[in-house]
Scaffold this motif. Structure first.
Motif, PDB file in Angstrom:
ATOM      1  N   ASP A  91       0.829  -1.203   0.000  1.00 59.23           N
ATOM      2  CA  ASP A  91       0.000   0.000   0.000  1.00 59.23           C
ATOM      3  C   ASP A  91       0.861   1.249   0.000  1.00 59.23           C
ATOM      4  O   ASP A  91       0.592   2.214  -0.709  1.00 59.23           O
ATOM      5  CB  ASP A  91      -0.936   0.018   1.214  1.00 59.23           C
ATOM      6  N   LEU A  92       1.902   1.250   0.821  1.00 59.29           N
ATOM      7  CA  LEU A  92       2.785   2.416   0.864  1.00 59.29           C
ATOM      8  C   LEU A  92       3.499   2.585  -0.471  1.00 59.29           C
ATOM      9  O   LEU A  92       3.658   3.694  -0.967  1.00 59.29           O
ATOM     10  CB  LEU A  92       3.808   2.267   1.987  1.00 59.29           C
ATOM     11  N   GLY A  93       3.907   1.470  -1.087  1.00 58.39           N
ATOM     12  CA  GLY A  93       4.578   1.540  -2.375  1.00 58.39           C
ATOM     13  C   GLY A  93       3.684   2.102  -3.457  1.00 58.39           C
ATOM     14  O   GLY A  93       4.127   2.865  -4.320  1.00 58.39           O
ATOM     15  N   VAL A  94       2.393   1.753  -3.446  1.00 60.58           N
ATOM     16  CA  VAL A  94       1.452   2.289  -4.425  1.00 60.58           C
ATOM     17  C   VAL A  94       1.276   3.785  -4.227  1.00 60.58           C
ATOM     18  O   VAL A  94       1.202   4.557  -5.181  1.00 60.58           O
ATOM     19  CB  VAL A  94       0.090   1.575  -4.305  1.00 60.58           C
ATOM     20  N   GLU A  95       1.226   4.226  -2.968  1.00 58.60           N
ATOM     21  CA  GLU A  95       0.997   5.633  -2.680  1.00 58.60           C
ATOM     22  C   GLU A  95       2.224   6.497  -2.967  1.00 58.60           C
ATOM     23  O   GLU A  95       2.106   7.666  -3.291  1.00 58.60           O
ATOM     24  CB  GLU A  95       0.594   5.808  -1.205  1.00 58.60           C
ATOM     25  N   TYR A  96       3.403   5.922  -2.815  1.00 62.35           N
ATOM     26  CA  TYR A  96       4.619   6.704  -2.956  1.00 62.35           C
ATOM     27  C   TYR A  96       4.918   6.940  -4.427  1.00 62.35           C
ATOM     28  O   TYR A  96       4.940   6.023  -5.234  1.00 62.35           O
ATOM     29  CB  TYR A  96       5.796   5.987  -2.283  1.00 62.35           C
ATOM     30  N   LYS A  97       5.158   8.194  -4.794  1.00 59.30           N
ATOM     31  CA  LYS A  97       5.321   8.570  -6.190  1.00 59.30           C
ATOM     32  C   LYS A  97       6.793   8.598  -6.592  1.00 59.30           C
ATOM     33  O   LYS A  97       7.681   8.747  -5.771  1.00 59.30           O
ATOM     34  CB  LYS A  97       4.701   9.958  -6.439  1.00 59.30           C
ATOM     35  N   VAL A  98       7.010   8.473  -7.902  1.00 58.90           N
ATOM     36  CA  VAL A  98       8.372   8.458  -8.428  1.00 58.90           C
ATOM     37  C   VAL A  98       9.100   9.757  -8.116  1.00 58.90           C
ATOM     38  O   VAL A  98      10.308   9.781  -7.911  1.00 58.90           O
ATOM     39  CB  VAL A  98       8.349   8.228  -9.952  1.00 58.90           C
ATOM     40  N   ASP A  99       8.374  10.850  -8.031  1.00 56.36           N
ATOM     41  CA  ASP A  99       9.019  12.135  -7.791  1.00 56.36           C
ATOM     42  C   ASP A  99       9.298  12.381  -6.307  1.00 56.36           C
ATOM     43  O   ASP A  99       9.683  13.474  -5.911  1.00 56.36           O
ATOM     44  CB  ASP A  99       8.178  13.295  -8.341  1.00 56.36           C
ATOM     45  N   GLY A 100       9.126  11.348  -5.480  1.00 56.96           N
ATOM     46  CA  GLY A 100       9.474  11.481  -4.073  1.00 56.96           C
ATOM     47  C   GLY A 100       8.393  12.088  -3.218  1.00 56.96           C
ATOM     48  O   GLY A 100       8.649  12.616  -2.147  1.00 56.96           O
ATOM     49  N   GLN A 101       7.161  12.035  -3.682  1.00 57.92           N
ATOM     50  CA  GLN A 101       6.058  12.588  -2.910  1.00 57.92           C
ATOM     51  C   GLN A 101       4.997  11.521  -2.699  1.00 57.92           C
ATOM     52  O   GLN A 101       4.914  10.541  -3.436  1.00 57.92           O
ATOM     53  CB  GLN A 101       5.442  13.793  -3.623  1.00 57.92           C
ATOM     54  N   LYS A 129       0.002  16.286  -0.572  1.00 58.04           N
ATOM     55  CA  LYS A 129       1.258  15.679  -0.954  1.00 58.04           C
ATOM     56  C   LYS A 129       2.234  15.761   0.209  1.00 58.04           C
ATOM     57  O   LYS A 129       2.429  16.808   0.799  1.00 58.04           O
ATOM     58  CB  LYS A 129       1.850  16.375  -2.181  1.00 58.04           C
ATOM     59  N   TYR A 130       2.847  14.619   0.525  1.00 52.97           N
ATOM     60  CA  TYR A 130       3.814  14.551   1.603  1.00 52.97           C
ATOM     61  C   TYR A 130       5.203  14.335   1.022  1.00 52.97           C
ATOM     62  O   TYR A 130       5.419  13.436   0.205  1.00 52.97           O
ATOM     63  CB  TYR A 130       3.492  13.376   2.543  1.00 52.97           C
ATOM     64  N   GLN A 131       6.143  15.144   1.442  1.00 49.23           N
ATOM     65  CA  GLN A 131       7.524  14.905   1.087  1.00 49.23           C
ATOM     66  C   GLN A 131       8.063  13.736   1.914  1.00 49.23           C
ATOM     67  O   GLN A 131       7.641  13.514   3.042  1.00 49.23           O
ATOM     68  CB  GLN A 131       8.367  16.159   1.354  1.00 49.23           C
ATOM     69  N   ARG A 132       9.017  12.987   1.349  1.00 50.19           N
ATOM     70  CA  ARG A 132       9.600  11.860   2.083  1.00 50.19           C
ATOM     71  C   ARG A 132      10.192  12.328   3.404  1.00 50.19           C
ATOM     72  O   ARG A 132      10.123  11.612   4.415  1.00 50.19           O
ATOM     73  CB  ARG A 132      10.688  11.195   1.220  1.00 50.19           C
ATOM     74  N   SER A 133      10.743  13.514   3.449  1.00 47.82           N
ATOM     75  CA  SER A 133      11.361  14.024   4.674  1.00 47.82           C
ATOM     76  C   SER A 133      10.354  14.266   5.788  1.00 47.82           C
ATOM     77  O   SER A 133      10.725  14.386   6.952  1.00 47.82           O
ATOM     78  CB  SER A 133      12.128  15.323   4.389  1.00 47.82           C
TER      79      SER A 133
END
Length: 247
Positions: free
Chosen positions: A15-25, A32-36
């Motif tokens: 689920d987290l992998g599906v939500e996480y975008k290639v551009d790091g968001q 939109k959440y930044q990885r940081s």
């Protein structure tokens, strides 16, 4: 965000992998959440899939490493394989925290206490290597019925001060039991997860079972006090009996 190799057949990581975008968001509920902005934790130890076991064997693990049931392993090869799969499924390059999942709970009746600590040392040495590679920031122990919730004379009990000492040795910190960064020790064993519930599981803050640096002359302390002094953070599980605890 806490996800785990053994939870929901990896659905949480997927689920987290599906939500996480290639551009790091991360896109979630129109924000939109930044990885940081995220603190991501996952777990290693349980052999959640045949793929994980196959990868560990390819890396050099033996069949005996998976225990009597063939479902638990914390050798370096197993930890590496577990972390590989977790990062791939989540689409991340690093996790903030990697727990060893139910270490004492799974091995207390298989290993002696000294063998348990020896196994932790080998695991921690590998986890320090993973920190150097930048694949994890911290590591810790996710515990449940034993570890830090039982008397030190019982099988499966762990001494937090000794656990931290092993981490310091794994990180080549020098003096045993030096207090982490205050004395120049940058080990990664920074978190413990354990059940905490006021009425049914209060041991963390009621039972004085833990030693502190300095030996017996300082007496015994609660887990919460020991963790504070040893600079180990606490995450609770089963809080309020997962909603079922009575007043």
């Amino acid at each position: 965000i806490s996800v785990g190799m053994a939870l929901k057949h990896l659905f949480a990581e997927d689920d987290l992998g599906v939500e996480y975008k290639v551009d790091g968001q991360m896109e979630k509920r129109r924000r939109k959440y930044q990885r940081s902005e995220l603190f991501v934790s996952t777990k290693a130890g349980f052999v959640a899939t045949s793929e994980m076991k196959s990868r560990a064997l390819e890396k050099g693990a033996s069949s005996a490493d998976f225990g009597p049931e063939g479902r638990y392993c914390i050798t370096p090869e197993c930890i590496e394989a577990s972390l590989d799969i977790s990062l791939e499924r989540m689409g991340l390059e690093t996790v903030d925290l990697l727990y060893l999942h139910n270490f004492a709970e799974k091995l207390w009746n298989v290993l002696t206490k000294e063998q348990m600590y020896s196994s932790l040392k080998i695991a921690f040495e590998h986890l320090e290597i993973e920190r150097q590679k930048g694949r994890i920031q911290f590591y810790g122990l996710a515990t449940f019925s034993k570890s830090f919730r039982i008397s030190p004379v019982e099988k499966g009990a762990l001494d937090l001060n000794r656990v931290v000492g092993i981490a310091q040795e794994a990180a080549k910190c020098g003096a045993k039991h030096a207090l982490s960064k205050k004395n120049g020790c940058d080990h990664g064993m920074r978190f413990v997860q354990l059940p905490v519930s006021p009425h049914s599981m209060p041991e963390m803050y009621t039972k004085k079972w833990q030693e502190l640096p300095g030996g017996n002359n300082r007496g015994l302390h609660t887990f919460s006090d020991a963790a504070l002094e040893l600079q180990v953070g606490i995450f609770s599980s089963k809080s309020l009996g997962t909603g079922n605890e009575k007043k």
